[in-house]
Design a protein around this motif. Structure first.
Motif, PDB file in Angstrom:
ATOM      1  N   LEU A   5       0.881  -1.166   0.000  1.00  0.00           N
ATOM      2  CA  LEU A   5       0.000   0.000   0.000  1.00  0.00           C
ATOM      3  C   LEU A   5       0.917   1.214   0.000  1.00  0.00           C
ATOM      4  N   SER A   6       0.918   1.969  -1.099  1.00  0.00           N
ATOM      5  CA  SER A   6       1.856   3.091  -1.156  1.00  0.00           C
ATOM      6  C   SER A   6       1.130   4.414  -1.317  1.00  0.00           C
ATOM      7  N   MET A   7       1.796   5.442  -0.823  1.00  0.00           N
ATOM      8  CA  MET A   7       1.231   6.795  -0.880  1.00  0.00           C
ATOM      9  C   MET A   7       2.383   7.789  -0.836  1.00  0.00           C
ATOM     10  N   VAL A   8       2.182   8.931  -1.477  1.00  0.00           N
ATOM     11  CA  VAL A   8       3.188   9.984  -1.375  1.00  0.00           C
ATOM     12  C   VAL A   8       2.930  10.749  -0.080  1.00  0.00           C
ATOM     13  N   LEU A   9       3.969  10.892   0.740  1.00  0.00           N
ATOM     14  CA  LEU A   9       3.861  11.642   1.996  1.00  0.00           C
ATOM     15  C   LEU A   9       4.843  12.811   1.961  1.00  0.00           C
ATOM     16  N   LEU A  10       4.752  13.655   2.982  1.00  0.00           N
ATOM     17  CA  LEU A  10       5.642  14.827   3.039  1.00  0.00           C
ATOM     18  C   LEU A  10       6.485  14.775   4.306  1.00  0.00           C
ATOM     19  N   ARG A  11       7.810  14.959   4.131  1.00  0.00           N
ATOM     20  CA  ARG A  11       8.697  15.095   5.294  1.00  0.00           C
ATOM     21  C   ARG A  11       8.766  16.553   5.722  1.00  0.00           C
ATOM     22  N   GLY A  12       8.173  17.378   4.910  1.00  0.00           N
ATOM     23  CA  GLY A  12       8.124  18.817   5.151  1.00  0.00           C
ATOM     24  C   GLY A  12       7.478  19.410   3.907  1.00  0.00           C
ATOM     25  N   LEU A  13       7.113  20.704   3.950  1.00  0.00           N
ATOM     26  CA  LEU A  13       6.555  21.319   2.749  1.00  0.00           C
ATOM     27  C   LEU A  13       7.676  21.401   1.720  1.00  0.00           C
ATOM     28  N   GLY A  14       7.445  20.842   0.536  1.00  0.00           N
ATOM     29  CA  GLY A  14       8.489  20.823  -0.493  1.00  0.00           C
ATOM     30  C   GLY A  14       9.376  19.600  -0.416  1.00  0.00           C
ATOM     31  N   ASP A  15       9.020  18.630   0.422  1.00  0.00           N
ATOM     32  CA  ASP A  15       9.888  17.447   0.564  1.00  0.00           C
ATOM     33  C   ASP A  15       9.052  16.157   0.504  1.00  0.00           C
ATOM     34  N   PRO A  16       8.552  15.823  -0.707  1.00  0.00           N
ATOM     35  CA  PRO A  16       7.712  14.626  -0.830  1.00  0.00           C
ATOM     36  C   PRO A  16       8.540  13.355  -0.988  1.00  0.00           C
ATOM     37  N   PHE A  17       7.972  12.234  -0.630  1.00  0.00           N
ATOM     38  CA  PHE A  17       8.605  10.941  -0.930  1.00  0.00           C
ATOM     39  C   PHE A  17       7.517   9.880  -1.016  1.00  0.00           C
ATOM     40  N   LEU A  18       7.857   8.804  -1.728  1.00  0.00           N
ATOM     41  CA  LEU A  18       6.888   7.722  -1.900  1.00  0.00           C
ATOM     42  C   LEU A  18       7.105   6.706  -0.788  1.00  0.00           C
ATOM     43  N   ASP A  19       6.107   6.540   0.071  1.00  0.00           N
ATOM     44  CA  ASP A  19       6.178   5.533   1.135  1.00  0.00           C
ATOM     45  C   ASP A  19       5.442   4.295   0.632  1.00  0.00           C
ATOM     46  N   GLU A  20       6.204   3.215   0.441  1.00  0.00           N
ATOM     47  CA  GLU A  20       5.602   2.012  -0.150  1.00  0.00           C
ATOM     48  C   GLU A  20       5.156   1.012   0.909  1.00  0.00           C
ATOM     49  N   ASN A  21       5.164   1.463   2.143  1.00  0.00           N
ATOM     50  CA  ASN A  21       4.831   0.552   3.237  1.00  0.00           C
ATOM     51  C   ASN A  21       3.846   1.202   4.198  1.00  0.00           C
ATOM     52  N   ILE A  22       2.768   1.679   3.647  1.00  0.00           N
ATOM     53  CA  ILE A  22       1.788   2.392   4.468  1.00  0.00           C
ATOM     54  C   ILE A  22       1.038   1.390   5.360  1.00  0.00           C
ATOM     55  N   ASP A  23       0.862   1.764   6.614  1.00  0.00           N
ATOM     56  CA  ASP A  23       0.126   0.930   7.570  1.00  0.00           C
ATOM     57  C   ASP A  23      -1.384   1.118   7.304  1.00  0.00           C
ATOM     58  N   ALA A  24      -2.020   0.047   6.829  1.00  0.00           N
ATOM     59  CA  ALA A  24      -3.425   0.150   6.414  1.00  0.00           C
ATOM     60  C   ALA A  24      -4.328   0.577   7.577  1.00  0.00           C
ATOM     61  N   GLY A  25      -4.043   0.041   8.781  1.00  0.00           N
ATOM     62  CA  GLY A  25      -4.873   0.375   9.951  1.00  0.00           C
ATOM     63  C   GLY A  25      -4.785   1.865  10.263  1.00  0.00           C
ATOM     64  N   LEU A  26      -3.559   2.395  10.220  1.00  0.00           N
ATOM     65  CA  LEU A  26      -3.370   3.824  10.512  1.00  0.00           C
ATOM     66  C   LEU A  26      -4.063   4.672   9.439  1.00  0.00           C
ATOM     67  N   LEU A  27      -3.954   4.249   8.191  1.00  0.00           N
ATOM     68  CA  LEU A  27      -4.585   5.015   7.116  1.00  0.00           C
ATOM     69  C   LEU A  27      -6.112   5.043   7.286  1.00  0.00           C
ATOM     70  N   ARG A  28      -6.682   3.914   7.687  1.00  0.00           N
ATOM     71  CA  ARG A  28      -8.142   3.883   7.927  1.00  0.00           C
ATOM     72  C   ARG A  28      -8.504   4.889   9.024  1.00  0.00           C
ATOM     73  N   GLU A  29      -7.691   4.923  10.093  1.00  0.00           N
ATOM     74  CA  GLU A  29      -7.950   5.884  11.190  1.00  0.00           C
ATOM     75  C   GLU A  29      -7.883   7.315  10.678  1.00  0.00           C
ATOM     76  N   ILE A  30      -6.876   7.587   9.837  1.00  0.00           N
ATOM     77  CA  ILE A  30      -6.692   8.952   9.312  1.00  0.00           C
ATOM     78  C   ILE A  30      -7.885   9.343   8.434  1.00  0.00           C
ATOM     79  N   ILE A  31      -8.335   8.400   7.606  1.00  0.00           N
ATOM     80  CA  ILE A  31      -9.468   8.707   6.719  1.00  0.00           C
ATOM     81  C   ILE A  31     -10.690   9.072   7.568  1.00  0.00           C
ATOM     82  N   ASP A  32     -10.894   8.327   8.639  1.00  0.00           N
ATOM     83  CA  ASP A  32     -12.019   8.635   9.538  1.00  0.00           C
ATOM     84  C   ASP A  32     -11.853  10.016  10.178  1.00  0.00           C
TER      85      ASP A  32
END
Ligand code: NAD
Ligand code: GLY
Length: 370
Positions: A334-361
């Protein structure tokens, strides 16, 4: 008004992007066109754009010595398919387009993707000129060469990467764009702010009124900045193989899942991207990659531009996350682009599905602090 020019530096496939007001009109600067292989081609557009701008574009081409036949397609994402593509090839053939002919794509991303794919494949590839007419097309889809059509089972599943010979972004076209399409384009513009960081974010913060009023000068600066940011990602990873160009998908993983859940009816693409940006920001902040101050600045920018920021109350996080796993660009996990800061994106290819569900809620309620 001065026009802006930048180069997408891709060796033998390099090309210019021209951005400004009054670029395309009879007597406009036909020197903006590179020397094409032949003197005859087609202008591909749709039924909405043809009455507004087709004549102007054909006259502009004629002034540069290029004869063109118009091909007018039906308007809508539902026509970005193989049936319309077949019709397009056929009309190109009927118009006498040869191996040295050209396709000029006049329209938003739908026309650009269809006509771009036709140019890439007709007689194994002919010259392509992109003349984008929406904010989304000027800041995103006309740049970088991606094209394609949809299949019944999913969007953009067939296509190529085929660079245009030139992109002409005349911001005067934006005057007639419906408000909702304009707003959707701004969703992508804010995305570029988050990808590029403080300077462009400050510009967007300070120029909201002029941009909302579609002042050509402000639109041109905005479009120039976005084009430069996009071109920079494209030249570093033209074929989207290194995880660099993938950063342009910031906000898009959640957006695609939302669009699919609501059968492309409830949210426009740029609106879904805005909600997706909020989710990516919230996940980055919860993972302690992004400071609270940067998080709030980004949220305030989305708010300033009147973009939607809430995940719809009836959206099921479980369904959304399952859709994201199947996203065309998801890779193995499960991958998503995240930000380490404004202007500092990276592709995280190991997204925690449980945490993402919590965030969506969590993103069903406002997170911006007044
Ligand atoms: P669109 O092409 O459907 O245009 C939106 C609407 O605005 C259409 O009804 C169109 O006829 C109308 N329109 C366009 N210009 C106008 C103008 N100047 N005045 C009045 N009306 C105008 O939508 P879009 O948002 O431009 O593009 C979306 C498409 O782009 C999708 O198919 C998406 O997959 C594709 N896309 C491609 C890339 C890429 O890199 N190739 C990137 C992003 C999106
Ligand atoms: N729109 C994403 C890309 O061009 O890579």
């Amino acid at each position: 008004m001065t026009s802006h020019k930048l180069t997408v530096a891709l060796e033998s496939r390099s090309y210019s992007i021209h951005i400004g007001s009054g670029l395309i009109k009879a007597g406009g600067d036909s020197l903006l066109l590179p020397r094409l292989r032949g003197h005859h081609g087609v202008v591909v557009t749709n039924t909405t754009i043809a009455p507004l701008y087709l004549r102007q574009v054909q006259e502009w081409l004629a002034a540069a010595g290029y004869e063109s036949t118009a091909i007018i397609l039906p308007d809508g994402e539902e026509f970005k398919n193989h049936e319309v593509l077949q019709r397009l090839y056929h009309e190109m053939f009927q118009a006498g387009v040869q191996r040295n002919g050209f396709v000029c794509a006049l329209g938003g991303g739908v026309v650009g993707d269809l006509a771009g794919y036709a140019a890439a494949t007709y007689m194994r590839g002919i010259d392509l000129i992109q003349v984008p007419t929406t904010v989304l097309a000027q800041v995103d889809s006309s740049i970088g060469g991606k094209n394609g059509v949809n299949l019944d089972v999913g969007k953009n599943l067939v296509g190529t990467t085929y660079q245009p010979r030139v992109v002409i972004s005349d911001v005067d076209f934006i005057a007639s764009l419906p408000e909702r399409e304009f707003l959707c384009g701004l969703g992508e513009v804010v995305k570029y702010g988050l990808l590029a960081g403080a300077d462009f974010i400050s510009f967007l913060e300070m120029n909201r009124v002029e941009i909302a009023e579609r002042k050509p000068r402000s639109l041109a600066i905005m479009t120039h900045s976005c084009s430069r940011i996009k071109a920079d990602f494209v030249v570093r990873d033209e074929h989207d193989l290194l995880g660099v160009r993938a950063a342009l998908n910031l906000g898009h993983t959640v957006a695609h899942a939302l669009e699919k859940t609501y059968a492309y009816q409830k949210l426009g693409h740029g609106e879904a991207v805005a909600v997706g940006l909020v989710c990516a920001l919230a996940l980055s902040q919860t993972m302690k990659l992004l400071s609270e101050a940067a998080f709030q600045r980004a949220l305030k920018l989305l708010d300033l531009y009147g973009l939607p920021m809430l995940v719809p109350a009836d959206a099921d996080p479980e369904i959304l996350v399952n859709l994201m796993r199947r996203d065309k660009k998801a890779g193995r996990g499960l991958s998503m682009v995240l930000l380490r800061g404004l202007g500092d994106p990276f592709l995280d290819e190991n997204i925690d599905a449980g945490l993402l569900r919590e965030i969506i809620d969590k993103c069903k309620k406002p997170l911006v602090v007044a």
